[in-house]
Design a protein around this motif. Structure first.
Motif, PDB file in Angstrom:
ATOM      1  N   ASP A  68       0.794  -1.211  -0.047  1.00 49.17           N
ATOM      2  CA  ASP A  68      -0.039   0.224   0.139  1.00 49.17           C
ATOM      3  C   ASP A  68       0.773   1.328   0.053  1.00 49.17           C
ATOM      4  O   ASP A  68       0.627   2.271  -0.600  1.00 49.17           O
ATOM      5  N   ALA A  69       2.025   1.262   0.426  1.00 53.14           N
ATOM      6  CA  ALA A  69       3.116   2.183   0.542  1.00 53.14           C
ATOM      7  C   ALA A  69       4.381   1.687   0.397  1.00 53.14           C
ATOM      8  O   ALA A  69       4.590   0.604   0.889  1.00 53.14           O
ATOM      9  N   ILE A  71       8.600   2.533   0.216  1.00 57.75           N
ATOM     10  CA  ILE A  71       9.754   3.554   0.630  1.00 57.75           C
ATOM     11  C   ILE A  71      10.921   2.991  -0.308  1.00 57.75           C
ATOM     12  O   ILE A  71      11.434   1.924  -0.073  1.00 57.75           O
ATOM     13  N   ALA A  99       0.299   1.334  -5.444  1.00 58.78           N
ATOM     14  CA  ALA A  99       0.803   2.530  -4.509  1.00 58.78           C
ATOM     15  C   ALA A  99       1.293   3.542  -5.645  1.00 58.78           C
ATOM     16  O   ALA A  99       1.213   4.800  -5.106  1.00 58.78           O
ATOM     17  N   ARG A 102      -1.978   5.729  -6.914  1.00 59.24           N
ATOM     18  CA  ARG A 102      -2.770   6.658  -5.893  1.00 59.24           C
ATOM     19  C   ARG A 102      -2.417   8.192  -6.324  1.00 59.24           C
ATOM     20  O   ARG A 102      -1.557   8.533  -7.071  1.00 59.24           O
ATOM     21  N   ASN A 106       1.597   6.960  -3.542  1.00 55.86           N
ATOM     22  CA  ASN A 106       2.164   6.380  -2.188  1.00 55.86           C
ATOM     23  C   ASN A 106       3.822   5.801  -2.299  1.00 55.86           C
ATOM     24  O   ASN A 106       3.871   4.601  -1.568  1.00 55.86           O
ATOM     25  N   ILE A 107       4.402   6.644  -2.793  1.00 58.74           N
ATOM     26  CA  ILE A 107       5.973   6.231  -2.910  1.00 58.74           C
ATOM     27  C   ILE A 107       6.708   7.399  -2.185  1.00 58.74           C
ATOM     28  O   ILE A 107       6.422   8.446  -2.201  1.00 58.74           O
ATOM     29  N   PHE A 108       7.525   6.709  -1.229  1.00 57.62           N
ATOM     30  CA  PHE A 108       8.356   7.846  -0.290  1.00 57.62           C
ATOM     31  C   PHE A 108       9.977   7.422  -0.496  1.00 57.62           C
ATOM     32  O   PHE A 108      10.355   6.538  -0.816  1.00 57.62           O
ATOM     33  N   MET A 145       2.394   7.991   6.594  1.00 54.89           N
ATOM     34  CA  MET A 145       2.594   7.355   5.218  1.00 54.89           C
ATOM     35  C   MET A 145       1.578   6.246   4.996  1.00 54.89           C
ATOM     36  O   MET A 145       0.818   6.104   3.977  1.00 54.89           O
ATOM     37  N   ILE A 146       1.249   5.318   6.131  1.00 56.41           N
ATOM     38  CA  ILE A 146       0.601   4.359   5.985  1.00 56.41           C
ATOM     39  C   ILE A 146      -1.097   4.699   6.058  1.00 56.41           C
ATOM     40  O   ILE A 146      -1.665   4.027   5.512  1.00 56.41           O
ATOM     41  N   VAL A 148      -2.250   7.891   5.640  1.00 57.69           N
ATOM     42  CA  VAL A 148      -2.782   8.937   4.772  1.00 57.69           C
ATOM     43  C   VAL A 148      -3.615   9.811   5.608  1.00 57.69           C
ATOM     44  O   VAL A 148      -3.300  10.435   6.518  1.00 57.69           O
ATOM     45  N   ARG A 162       7.416  12.363   0.447  1.00 59.73           N
ATOM     46  CA  ARG A 162       6.777  11.799  -0.525  1.00 59.73           C
ATOM     47  C   ARG A 162       7.587  11.984  -1.821  1.00 59.73           C
ATOM     48  O   ARG A 162       7.939  13.196  -2.010  1.00 59.73           O
TER      49      ARG A 162
END
Length: 235
Positions: A68-69, A71, A99, A102, A106-108, A145-146, A148, A162
């Motif tokens: 879902d996310a 890193i 991810a 979205r 949702n990439i960090f 991050m998880i 949101v 992000r």
């Protein structure tokens, strides 16, 4: 991360703790490495999965699709935010990785706070030097991050960012230290006496909603009492 011709998933004990404490779940490699991939065991007992070649890339993409996310710890010289290209680096599309699909993605990255480049020294990241000394700040960032929009703290991400080109990175330098002196005559005594301010990241508690005020109910009006009928008079 994408390191040369290797796509890797690096798990570690502290990463597992951080994700779990934030209410998430770390994705682990299967007991038997998939096609094109191999595993090595770290000193903490956790494993690193490395994938190469066409088969390895196919297997690696399946792991990315589960998250879902994400890193991305891929090395980028100088932590240049404009040089990061997740889709190109991992050869994926938004259709393959939820991810990435979205809005916003949702990439960090772990380069939310970096040092300035001066005197020939490379740019450093606070992720390695400072983040573990602020566990509450680190946990709050992971939770944002998880979860949101379902979680927001006064601390913000700080160490995370992000992965949007040109956004979310803070650069700090010696000029940000009030005890620094251009001539080299730094206030060393003040540096040693300085007490670090511990981040408090508990979300503010909303004020309770007051109970509705009801108008008093008026007492019912009593019915009038009829006058007594006089007794008849005899002649």
């Amino acid at each position: 991360c994408h390191c040369g011709d290797i796509w890797a998933i690096n798990n570690a004990h502290y990463k597992d703790n951080l994700v779990t404490d934030a209410g998430g779940e770390l994705i682990f490699a299967p007991a038997t490495p998939p096609a094109g991939c191999s595993e090595t065991t770290n000193t903490d007992g956790y494993k690193t999965l490395s994938c190469t070649g066409a088969d390895g890339l196919v297997s690696y993409k399946k792991f990315l699709a589960e998250a879902d996310a994400i890193i991305d710890e891929t090395y980028i010289a100088g932590y240049d935010t404009t040089a990061h290209d997740f889709a190109g680096s991992f050869q994926v599309t938004a259709d393959e990785v939820p991810a990435l699909a979205r809005n916003p993605p949702n990439i960090f990255r772990i380069d939310g706070r970096v040092s300035d480049e001066r005197d020939g020294w490379a740019v450093g990241s606070s992720w390695f030097d400072h983040s573990k000394a602020e566990p509450q700040q680190l946990l709050a960032g992971m939770m944002e991050m998880i979860w949101v929009d379902s979680f927001e703290s006064p601390c913000g991400l700080k160490y995370f960012r992000r992965a949007i080109p040109g956004q979310g990175q803070t650069q700090v330098s010696h000029d940000d230290c009030p005890y620094y002196d251009d001539s080299g005559n730094h206030d060393c005594a003040a540096i040693h006496e300085h007490l670090h301010e511990v981040p408090i990241c508990t979300p503010p508690t909303a004020a309770p909603t007051p109970a509705p005020m009801l108008a008093p109910t008026p007492a019912p009006t009593p019915a009038p009492t009829p006058a007594p009928t006089p007794a008849p008079t005899s002649a």
